[in-house]
Structures are given as C-alpha cells and as structure tokens.
Design a protein around this motif. Structure first.
Motif, PDB file in Angstrom:
ATOM      1  N   UNK A  98       0.786  -1.248  -0.152  1.00 29.43           N
ATOM      2  CA  UNK A  98       0.103  -0.018  -0.031  1.00 29.43           C
ATOM      3  C   UNK A  98       0.909   1.262   0.138  1.00 29.43           C
ATOM      4  N   UNK A  99       0.394   2.192  -0.742  1.00 31.17           N
ATOM      5  CA  UNK A  99       1.174   3.506  -0.768  1.00 31.17           C
ATOM      6  C   UNK A  99       2.586   3.340  -1.272  1.00 31.17           C
ATOM      7  N   UNK A 100       2.522   2.762  -2.524  1.00 29.44           N
ATOM      8  CA  UNK A 100       4.375   2.572  -3.031  1.00 29.44           C
ATOM      9  C   UNK A 100       5.005   3.774  -3.395  1.00 29.44           C
ATOM     10  N   UNK A 101       4.039   4.877  -3.680  1.00 25.71           N
ATOM     11  CA  UNK A 101       4.638   6.247  -3.993  1.00 25.71           C
ATOM     12  C   UNK A 101       3.742   7.378  -3.257  1.00 25.71           C
ATOM     13  N   UNK A 146       2.489  -3.443  -6.952  1.00 23.52           N
ATOM     14  CA  UNK A 146       1.091  -3.451  -6.331  1.00 23.52           C
ATOM     15  C   UNK A 146       0.150  -4.068  -7.314  1.00 23.52           C
ATOM     16  N   UNK A 147       0.576  -4.347  -8.662  1.00 23.64           N
ATOM     17  CA  UNK A 147      -0.217  -5.112  -9.556  1.00 23.64           C
ATOM     18  C   UNK A 147      -0.379  -6.801  -9.027  1.00 23.64           C
ATOM     19  N   UNK A 148       0.821  -7.301  -8.706  1.00 24.48           N
ATOM     20  CA  UNK A 148       1.240  -8.478  -8.147  1.00 24.48           C
ATOM     21  C   UNK A 148       0.308  -8.732  -6.667  1.00 24.48           C
ATOM     22  N   UNK A 149       0.512  -7.566  -5.911  1.00 27.12           N
ATOM     23  CA  UNK A 149      -0.213  -7.631  -4.445  1.00 27.12           C
ATOM     24  C   UNK A 149      -1.733  -7.730  -4.826  1.00 27.12           C
ATOM     25  N   UNK A 150      -2.158  -6.980  -5.777  1.00 30.51           N
ATOM     26  CA  UNK A 150      -3.685  -7.193  -6.190  1.00 30.51           C
ATOM     27  C   UNK A 150      -4.268  -8.585  -6.458  1.00 30.51           C
ATOM     28  N   UNK A 151      -3.240  -9.439  -7.419  1.00 28.60           N
ATOM     29  CA  UNK A 151      -3.542 -10.688  -7.743  1.00 28.60           C
ATOM     30  C   UNK A 151      -3.404 -11.532  -6.410  1.00 28.60           C
ATOM     31  N   UNK A 152      -2.516 -11.418  -5.613  1.00 26.81           N
ATOM     32  CA  UNK A 152      -2.284 -12.035  -4.465  1.00 26.81           C
ATOM     33  C   UNK A 152      -3.383 -11.874  -3.581  1.00 26.81           C
ATOM     34  N   UNK A 153      -4.183 -10.592  -3.442  1.00 25.92           N
ATOM     35  CA  UNK A 153      -5.137 -10.333  -2.615  1.00 25.92           C
ATOM     36  C   UNK A 153      -6.583 -11.160  -3.136  1.00 25.92           C
ATOM     37  N   UNK A 154      -6.535 -10.965  -4.411  1.00 29.36           N
ATOM     38  CA  UNK A 154      -7.743 -11.717  -5.014  1.00 29.36           C
ATOM     39  C   UNK A 154      -7.743 -13.376  -4.745  1.00 29.36           C
ATOM     40  N   UNK A 155      -6.277 -13.834  -4.593  1.00 25.86           N
ATOM     41  CA  UNK A 155      -6.258 -15.353  -4.368  1.00 25.86           C
ATOM     42  C   UNK A 155      -6.894 -15.387  -3.120  1.00 25.86           C
ATOM     43  N   UNK A 156      -6.280 -14.703  -2.002  1.00 26.63           N
ATOM     44  CA  UNK A 156      -6.753 -14.759  -0.681  1.00 26.63           C
ATOM     45  C   UNK A 156      -8.186 -14.580  -0.385  1.00 26.63           C
ATOM     46  N   UNK A 157      -8.880 -13.698  -1.094  1.00 27.73           N
ATOM     47  CA  UNK A 157     -10.172 -13.273  -1.138  1.00 27.73           C
ATOM     48  C   UNK A 157     -11.170 -14.609  -1.538  1.00 27.73           C
ATOM     49  N   UNK A 158     -10.817 -14.761  -2.698  1.00 30.43           N
ATOM     50  CA  UNK A 158     -11.365 -16.010  -3.174  1.00 30.43           C
ATOM     51  C   UNK A 158     -11.400 -17.497  -2.528  1.00 30.43           C
ATOM     52  N   UNK A 159     -10.278 -17.391  -1.778  1.00 30.85           N
ATOM     53  CA  UNK A 159     -10.205 -18.345  -1.015  1.00 30.85           C
ATOM     54  C   UNK A 159     -11.120 -18.306   0.154  1.00 30.85           C
ATOM     55  N   UNK A 160     -11.241 -17.223   0.930  1.00 35.00           N
ATOM     56  CA  UNK A 160     -12.015 -16.724   1.898  1.00 35.00           C
ATOM     57  C   UNK A 160     -13.531 -17.003   1.506  1.00 35.00           C
ATOM     58  N   UNK A 161     -13.719 -16.771   0.137  1.00 33.96           N
ATOM     59  CA  UNK A 161     -15.114 -17.204  -0.280  1.00 33.96           C
ATOM     60  C   UNK A 161     -15.510 -18.466  -0.476  1.00 33.96           C
ATOM     61  N   UNK A 162     -14.346 -19.401  -0.902  1.00 35.39           N
ATOM     62  CA  UNK A 162     -14.414 -20.721  -1.164  1.00 35.39           C
ATOM     63  C   UNK A 162     -14.966 -21.287   0.341  1.00 35.39           C
TER      64      UNK A 162
END
Length: 271
Positions: free
Chosen positions: A11-14, A67-83
């Motif tokens: 978060x807040x990389x610049x 932050x692009x990779x971080x967003x992808x990783x967040x989506x991984x975690x979020x969809x796992x939580x949804x699962x």
C-alpha cells in the motif's frame, strides 16, 4: 493455515499512492480495509466489496508495479475466503489461478513475494483437502519451502514472525502428505518444522496454543503410523494447548475429542 489479515506492505508505494490512500481512494487500501472488516464481522457484502476493490487495483496498477502482483495475491486470498464460506468450486479455481499469476508477475526483489507464495500454497492445500490430488500438496510444500528460503532467520521482527508462520504452514502440509502416504520420514520432517514454529513462538503469543496443538497433531500422526513412543508427548501438547485456548474457542471441542482418542490408543497399545 496461512491467513494474511494484516495490511499489505504494497500500500502507498509512491507519493501519489500515499495521498490517494489518505483520502481512502487507493484501491488496495480499500480492499484491505474491507477484508479486515469482513474478518471481524463475517459480513459477505464486505468480502464482495473487497474483491471488487482488488479487481479495480488490477486495472489501476501496471504489471511492472509491485501493487499489481499484490492485487493478484489479494484476489487469491479473497476467493479462498469466499470458498471457505460458500464452498463454491469456482472460487477455489480462481484463488489458485490468481495466486499463480501473483507469483509469476512478482517483479525481481519484490518483498511481498513470500506472501504471494504462501497465499497460493494455502489455496493449493485447500484443493488437496477437497480432492486429495497429490500434485496440489506437493506444489504447496514446494512453495512453503520457497517462503522459508526467502525469509530471514531470527525473531523479533515482522519478517521473523512470518518465518515462524511458514514453518507451521510447511509442517501442516507435510503432515497431510505423510498421513496419506504413510511415510514416517515425511512425518518426522513435519515434526521438525512444527517444533521450530513452537520454539520460536513465545508464551502468551496468540498462536502459541495453536502451535502446541499443531505439534501434537504431527506426533499423533507418527503414533498412528506405527510409532507409539510419541503418544505421551502428543498427549502433553494437546493437553497444554487445550489449557491455553481461550474459553469457548471453536477448536476446543476437537482437541477434547482428540484427547479422548489418544486415551483409546493408550488402551489399544497397552501404554
């Protein structure tokens, strides 16, 4: 199981990102806040909102931005939580796909790479629990090993605590594989990592009781695999873990059932 409920370091990389975050407009920050709120409340609307904000982050940040990779990783975690919430197979498939993309697109030197690897590994472990597909657990084990290779040794820092978490995660994955295969060497390695995680988790730490139980589970796996000499220590770990778990903890009933099973094994083995 690995769950990153803390805020993303991406978060807040610049300066522009810092200003946007201050105005509560930075999409990864919004996603983090909604995810944390979901962790406190269990409200599925917050989880859906967190997913939408992470999807927006993919559009906002170019592939070259960490932050692009971080967003992808967040989506991984979020969809796992949804699962975990709804057990929709599509969510688990998406979690694994986003996790692989996060690892693949993480730029050289990205400090978040261990988190991306861990998030994918946890999703793969969930897939193994559902399908018993050996490739899934082998990939999860390799990813957790990779996390340990990347994280520094030593305690007292955030990264030190993350390393302890990965030791515990690796132990749990090895336990799954060892129980299925009946391979005592794998179970012994799981015990080594579970001991390391417990050793580096101070008394009074919120995860201390869980790591006592985790070590007890690995030792019990060895008992069930023909090594009854570990039964006393397994019982001690479960007993101490139960004592340390907060009153009403959802794991308490399972720990009591396991202690009753250990008593039955003592009778069976005559020890």
């Amino acid at each position: 199981m690995a769950r990153w409920f803390g805020r993303s370091r991406s978060r807040g990389n610049d300066k522009a990102g810092d200003a946007a975050e201050h105005e509560h407009l930075e999409p990864l920050g919004v996603s983090d806040d909604l995810r944390l709120a979901y962790g406190r409340t269990g409200d599925p609307k917050l989880l859906r909102g967190s997913i939408q904000a992470a999807e927006l982050a993919l559009e906002v940040y170019p592939v070259t931005d960490v932050r692009h990779a971080a967003a992808l990783s967040s989506l991984c975690m979020l969809h796992r939580l949804s699962w975990e919430r709804d057990h929709g197979t599509a969510d688990l498939i998406k979690a694994i796909d986003y996790g692989r993309q996060a690892v693949d697109k993480s730029p050289p030197g990205d400090p978040e790479l261990p988190r991306h690897m861990s998030s994918l590994a946890t999703a793969l472990q969930e897939a193994y629990d559902r399908t018993e597909d050996e490739e899934s657990i082998d990939e999860a084990i390799a990813l957790y090993r990779g996390c340990l290779d990347l994280l520094p040794t030593g305690g007292g820092t955030g990264q030190g605590e993350e390393r302890v978490g990965q030791e515990s995660n690796l132990a749990n994955s090895l336990l799954r594989k060892g129980r299925k295969s009946g391979d005592s060497a794998i179970l012994n390695e799981a015990a080594e990592h579970a001991r390391a995680a417990l050793r580096d988790t101070p008394d009074g730490h919120p995860m201390h009781a869980v790591r006592l139980v985790n070590l007890g589970g690995v030792l019990l796996g060895l008992v069930q695999n023909g090594h009854p000499e570990h039964i006393g220590e397994a019982e001690d770990m479960y007993t101490q873990g139960l004592r340390e778990l907060p009153a009403g903890h959802p794991a308490s009933a399972g720990v009591r059932q396991t202690l009753a099973m250990i008593l039955g094994l003592r009778i069976q083995f005559g020890i």
